[in-house]
Scaffold this active site. Structure first.
Site, PDB file in Angstrom:
ATOM      1  N   SER A   1      -0.182  11.688 -16.333  1.00  0.00           N
ATOM      2  CA  SER A   1      -1.787  12.109 -17.110  1.00  0.00           C
ATOM      3  C   SER A   1      -1.536  13.333 -17.785  1.00  0.00           C
ATOM      4  CB  SER A   1      -2.442  11.960 -15.824  1.00  0.00           C
ATOM      5  OG  SER A   1      -3.759  12.522 -16.404  1.00  0.00           O
TER       6      SER A   1
ATOM      7  N   TYR B   1      -7.156  16.267  -8.467  1.00  0.00           N
ATOM      8  CA  TYR B   1      -6.510  15.338  -9.348  1.00  0.00           C
ATOM      9  C   TYR B   1      -5.413  15.943 -10.033  1.00  0.00           C
ATOM     10  CZ  TYR B   1      -5.454  11.581 -12.509  1.00  0.00           C
ATOM     11  OH  TYR B   1      -4.912  10.613 -13.375  1.00  0.00           O
TER      12      TYR B   1
ATOM     13  N   ASP C   1       0.840  -0.940   0.108  1.00  0.00           N
ATOM     14  CA  ASP C   1      -0.129   0.008   0.008  1.00  0.00           C
ATOM     15  C   ASP C   1       0.906   1.178   0.038  1.00  0.00           C
ATOM     16  OD1 ASP C   1      -1.627   2.139   0.585  1.00  0.00           O
ATOM     17  OD2 ASP C   1      -2.719   1.163   2.202  1.00  0.00           O
TER      18      ASP C   1
ATOM     19  N   LYS D   1      -1.332  15.287 -10.108  1.00  0.00           N
ATOM     20  CA  LYS D   1      -0.303  14.860 -10.863  1.00  0.00           C
ATOM     21  C   LYS D   1       0.590  16.040 -11.542  1.00  0.00           C
ATOM     22  CE  LYS D   1      -2.047  10.598 -11.715  1.00  0.00           C
ATOM     23  NZ  LYS D   1      -1.011   9.524 -11.433  1.00  0.00           N
TER      24      LYS D   1
END
Ligand code: NAD
Length: 292
Positions: free
Chosen positions: A140, A153, A63, A157
């Site tokens: 991304s 998000y 994890d 990124k």
């Protein structure tokens, strides 16, 4: 000697595809440590590698938000080294910014930013000592340019871009190459795993009607993008392979050329106004509920 590869987030999607692709390499050139947060979810991966030669893959629990689990996984590596580290684990988050809870935002940053950093930290000393290594990161389009309703998000990124670009400069001096594999939409569990306010959630009903209408348009745009431009995880794995095989890998690989014009636009007009205008048109042009 086989190249030792460790990949995070292998229970589905890009991580799974890359693990399968490398484990099934016809020359048996790779030993893959496919890691995942929950090893109970390894069945899909195991199903996909059935038939490929034995002992090219081990599954380990990791994890990326749990330092202990990263170190324990590292200790389980028989070869006592990782030649190619792939930081792939990540989670999306969409929705109007004003409804996002601090807790969910923290989780996204925890996995995407600190999870990536922590994983790199764990394997960096070994690579530096050996004066060799590769760090590959699933990037991304949201790390290169802002996307509406993706603020947190994108923040995560963008942060990953900063980490990788900065490291790449230093690690040149250690013969370690850092590469970002920049993806547009990919058909994976990403959309299903994505965090978002539920449509019937009370929080969303508190958002002003104009934002909600624009959010609906965004969701339609998203569906269309995934229908028209989405790649398969196997295509992304091929781009990873291109970076892995390159003698002098680039910092960035773009998997989807259809999205390049918008990225280029951002770079061309440095004050950002062109990008903001064009992106708004691109996402919201079909928006019916124009404000009077
Ligand atoms: P996915 O949801 O199928 O895979 C993400 C994986 O990360 C899952 O296996 C998930 O279990 C794992 N993960 C989440 N939290 C974790 C944690 N704390 N520790 C370890 N693993 C954890 O989606 P995907 O598309 O394969 O996503 C992989 C990467 O690709 C992500 O970093 C994502 O941001 C990036 N990406 C995806 C797309 C897309 O459209 N699918 C586009 C651009 C970038």
């Amino acid at each position: 000697e086989r190249l030792v590869v460790l990949i995070t987030g292998c229970s589905s999607g890009i991580g799974l595809s890359l693990a399968v692709r490398l484990a099934a390499d016809p020359r048996g050139a790779y030993k893959v440590y496919a890691t995942m947060r929950n090893v109970a979810k390894k069945e899909r991966l195991m199903e996909c590698v059935k038939g490929s030669r034995k002992d090219t893959m081990d599954v380990l629990q990791m994890d990326v938000t749990d330092q202990q689990s990263i170190l324990e996984a590292r200790d389980m590596i028989k070869e006592k080294r990782v030649d190619i580290l792939v930081c792939n684990a990540g989670v999306g988050l969409i929705g109007p910014l004003e409804v996002q809870s601090l807790e969910v935002m923290r989780q996204i940053l925890e996995v995407n930013v600190l999870g990536t950093i922590r994983t790199i930290q764990a394997f960096l000393p070994g690579m530096k000592a050996r004066r060799s290594g590769r760090v590959l990161v699933t990037g991304s389009v949201g790390g290169l340019q802002g996307l509406p309703f993706n603020e947190v998000y994108c923040a995560s990124k963008f942060a990953v871009e900063g980490v990788c670009e900065s490291l790449a400069i230093l690690l040149q001096h250690f013969n370690i190459h850092v590469s970002l594999i920049e993806c547009g939409p990919v058909n994976t569990n990403f959309l299903a795993n994505l965090r978002r306010p539920e449509p019937d959630e009370e929080t969303l009903t508190r958002v002003d009607p104009r934002t909600r209408a624009l959010y609906d348009t965004y969701l339609q745009h998203c569906d269309e993008m995934f229908q028209d431009a989405a790649q398969e995880a196997e295509d992304i794995a091929e781009v990873f392979l291109e970076a892995i095989r390159s003698q002098s890998p680039a910092l960035r690989y773009y998997t989807n050329s259809a999205l390049l014009p918008l990225t280029t636009l951002k770079l061309a007009a440095r004050d950002g106004s062109q990008y903001v205008k064009s992106m708004s048109q691109f996402v919201f042009s079909s928006h019916k509920a124009q404000e009077p």
